[in-house]
Design a protein around this motif. Structure first.
Motif, mmCIF file in Angstrom:
data_model
loop_
_atom_site.group_PDB
_atom_site.id
_atom_site.type_symbol
_atom_site.label_atom_id
_atom_site.label_comp_id
_atom_site.label_asym_id
_atom_site.label_seq_id
_atom_site.Cartn_x
_atom_site.Cartn_y
_atom_site.Cartn_z
ATOM 1 N N TRP A 4 131.450 20.605 108.768
ATOM 2 C CA TRP A 4 132.090 20.393 110.068
ATOM 3 C C TRP A 4 131.973 21.614 110.961
ATOM 4 N N GLU A 5 131.454 22.688 110.414
ATOM 5 C CA GLU A 5 131.287 23.922 111.175
ATOM 6 C C GLU A 5 129.827 24.366 111.089
ATOM 7 N N LEU A 6 129.422 25.194 112.034
ATOM 8 C CA LEU A 6 128.077 25.759 111.994
ATOM 9 C C LEU A 6 128.176 27.163 111.413
ATOM 10 N N PRO A 7 127.808 27.332 110.144
ATOM 11 C CA PRO A 7 127.968 28.634 109.499
ATOM 12 C C PRO A 7 127.076 29.702 110.115
ATOM 13 N N THR A 8 127.613 30.897 110.187
ATOM 14 C CA THR A 8 126.848 32.046 110.677
ATOM 15 C C THR A 8 126.830 33.166 109.639
ATOM 16 N N SER A 9 127.393 32.876 108.468
ATOM 17 C CA SER A 9 127.387 33.847 107.378
ATOM 18 C C SER A 9 127.425 33.095 106.048
ATOM 19 N N ILE A 10 127.046 33.833 105.000
ATOM 20 C CA ILE A 10 127.051 33.289 103.639
ATOM 21 C C ILE A 10 127.651 34.355 102.730
ATOM 22 N N VAL A 11 128.514 33.928 101.818
ATOM 23 C CA VAL A 11 129.107 34.852 100.853
ATOM 24 C C VAL A 11 128.212 34.889 99.617
ATOM 25 N N VAL A 12 127.754 36.098 99.286
ATOM 26 C CA VAL A 12 126.911 36.327 98.112
ATOM 27 C C VAL A 12 127.515 37.487 97.340
ATOM 28 N N GLY A 13 127.770 37.279 96.051
ATOM 29 C CA GLY A 13 128.358 38.343 95.233
ATOM 30 C C GLY A 13 129.707 38.795 95.759
ATOM 31 N N GLY A 14 130.434 37.883 96.381
ATOM 32 C CA GLY A 14 131.754 38.195 96.916
ATOM 33 C C GLY A 14 131.734 38.923 98.256
ATOM 34 N N ILE A 15 130.551 39.144 98.817
ATOM 35 C CA ILE A 15 130.418 39.847 100.095
ATOM 36 C C ILE A 15 129.891 38.872 101.144
#
Length: 191
Positions: A4-15
């Motif tokens: 429902w949102e347009l992501p602009t980030s991704i969490v990798v390794g908790g960051i």
């Protein structure tokens, strides 16, 4: 990923890593995967470098998770059935017929836009209806599955073979060998 949102980030390794989300960046990634000059590992490094703005700060032990999440983002979270499907389209080769179709769906010229989120582009792509691109794709799919073309499809294929037949991409070495063999078969001397 929340659809429902347009992501602009991704969490990798908790960051949380900011990502490039414009459709052009993702098309560059997809183009890289079709380039025979790159080894598979090289393709992934290029892809992750394009997608993750601060990829150079990501620890190598997080690369596998970054790959998985990159695939999830590029596929808009849509899982496929895992079955191998015939290659019936090429983002780079088909761009000239895909863009007008996406333009029609969105009601504007996307190349003139400074920014268009990949998911918006991909959503419009999935909504392409009857168009030159859909006709090309239908003929390719039938040919790939060995199905008989209708009369109009045969005529369409004959008239648009250059649009319908997908280019085979070779490395420089493969192309040189093909050229050498063709020269031998054609009876040319000095090769």
């Amino acid at each position: 990923m929340e659809v429902w949102e347009l992501p602009t980030s991704i969490v990798v390794g908790g960051i949380k890593y900011d990502i490039r989300t414009d459709f052009r960046a993702i098309l560059d990634i997809l183009k890289t995967f079709n380039d025979p000059e790159f080894e598979n590992d090289e393709k992934w490094i290029v892809a992750l470098t394009i997608l993750y703005i601060d990829f150079d700060e990501m620890p190598p032990h997080d690369y596998e998770e970054a790959r998985e999440k990159a695939i999830e983002f590029i596929d808009m979270g849509i899982k496929d059935d895992g079955k191998k499907k015939p290659h019936t389209m090429d983002w780079e080769q088909d761009g000239a017929v895909i863009i007008p179709s996406v333009n029609r769906v969105l009601g504007r010229e996307i190349r003139a836009m400074q920014y268009l989120h990949w998911w918006t582009f991909l959503g419009a792509y999935m909504e392409i209806g009857e168009s030159l691109f859909s006709q090309i794709l239908n003929v390719r799919i039938k040919k790939a599955k060995g199905k008989k073309l209708d009369d109009w499809e045969r005529d369409f294929y004959k008239e648009n073979k250059n649009l319908i037949d997908l280019d085979v991409k070779y490395t420089e070495e493969e192309q040189a060998e093909r050229d050498r063999l063709n020269a031998l078969l054609n009876g040319q001397k000095g090769v």
